[in-house]
Design an enzyme around this catalytic site. Sequence first.
Site, PDB file in Angstrom:
ATOM      1  N   CYS A   2      21.044  -5.132 -41.527  1.00 36.18           N
ATOM      2  CA  CYS A   2      22.143  -5.058 -41.453  1.00 36.18           C
ATOM      3  C   CYS A   2      22.347  -5.783 -40.056  1.00 36.18           C
ATOM      4  CB  CYS A   2      23.190  -4.031 -41.344  1.00 36.18           C
ATOM      5  SG  CYS A   2      22.530  -2.710 -40.522  1.00 36.18           S
ATOM      6  N   TYR A   3      22.911  -5.278 -39.404  1.00 32.24           N
ATOM      7  CA  TYR A   3      23.179  -6.132 -37.582  1.00 32.24           C
ATOM      8  C   TYR A   3      22.126  -5.533 -37.011  1.00 32.24           C
ATOM      9  CZ  TYR A   3      25.100  -7.922 -33.746  1.00 32.24           C
ATOM     10  OH  TYR A   3      25.597  -8.644 -32.510  1.00 32.24           O
TER      11      TYR A   3
END
Length: 533
Positions: free
Chosen positions: A472-473
């Site tokens: 993810c981020y």
Amino acid sequence: MKEKLMNGMQRFAKAMFIPVLILPIAGILIAIGNLFTNAKLLEAVPFLNNPITTGFGTILSGSLVSILTNLGLIFAVGIAVGLANKKKAEAGFTALLGFLVFINAMNKFMVLTETLFVGDSLRGTGQTMVMGVQILDMGVFLGIILGIVTALVHNRFIDKEFNNAFQIYGGARFVFIVLIPVVVLLAIAFSYVWPFFQNGINSLGTLINQSGNFGLFLYGMLERLLIPTGLHHLVYTPFLYSSLGGVQEVGGVLLEGSRNIYFAEIADNSVRVLSQSVIWDARGISKMFGLIGACVAMYQMAKPENKAKARAILIPAAVTSFVAGVTEPIEFSFMFVSPILFVIHSVLSGLSMVVLNLFNVRAIGPNGFIDFLLYNVPLGIEKTGWPMYILVGVVFFFIYYLLFRFLIGLWNLKTIGREDEGGEVKLYTKAEYNEKKTAGIPGVASVMNDNHADIIVAALGGAENIKSVDNCYTRLRLVLGDADRVDEDRLKSETGASGVIRKGDNVQVVYGLNVGSVRKSVDSYLGIAESAD
């Protein structure tokens, strides 16, 4: 059952990142477009007041606002891609087709049942226009539902193949064939049941809005408290992109969600004061100011012999939090060793949103100082009250600093640099790392050129223990055969991980903004080709 539910929620949360993380880019570009059409800026910089620059700004902001009115489609495709086990491109394309089938099926069914509203304005009718088709207003939930349904069908039937003349109908084509009746039946079913869900959502939104500052406090606190689970964006996403975060008409278009409203209002120069719903996106005080104070406190409370190591860890983490709004490297430095500090941090985060609301501040900085400048300063003080935002931030800097320093000393909390004798700071400094390299430690030379891929894989139990890799981020997200084989200390000390989270066979390793390059290196090391998706 509890384990399966948590795994499912974490997988869904990971899939949500695909559509959610692209939307701030649209917001930044809308803000840039607004710069070229801002009346005050044009007065201050006359050479910008010409048809070319103002026209460019109008086109840029106006075209990107259209993204906000099609979030259902964006979420449908993004979530389907995120949840697909393989052939993700086909899953996204199938979700697009399913979305088109759904809206037209619902429209035709509502025409047949004479439930389609006929009139000049759809406001208050519970219906809206989606890609030129009038249906029930399901907002972003339509995209979420269709994304999940498409992924389920895709994962179940993507490997289905036929022989002879029917061979052409296998794979992704068969997925679409199965999806058509499912989507049509869903459209018919939701024509009856969605109004009840919508009433429930509206009631919840009303309850939250009526709870005022307590609701804001609870929202801000929970958004931080769920960081360890990786589910925190399941708290803020509904407020940013659905009616829970407010409903506002901007430029003749009815919008839902605080961020949607904010983006539309900054693009509409006729709006003089931003809506109160914007406060649901005012999560930057703790990121830009509070945690910096916490870092200063932890550094000053570190043992003298460990200050150099603490400084090497805390300065990059503080800069990342301030500039880009990525807080996990700091939070994971004390989350597990001193959980009481994390609870206090969560409480202060919620409290900061309440203070902003009390001072009628409408500025936001969800992704750090760069976002803060682009979103707020060009709009002027009257719209956003951004100077007060900075003042509140400075106050919270000192609150964090004083509280963290006092509690660390009072309870002898083992924050960075305060480990017991024989312990060590979990991240190596650059000097130490280079020293290891020159010492010829096996594997270190390859790490420098491969983002620690070999060490990461070894610390995760070896290649045979890794079932899937994603990110993810800020986190490397993995599914492992045996999570007990993970060497957390090695991941932290030798690869720069800020934290490791285990939930059953799901493991998340926090690396911050460089997680994308780490993921690529691990994929390359494991021989995972991009085409496998």
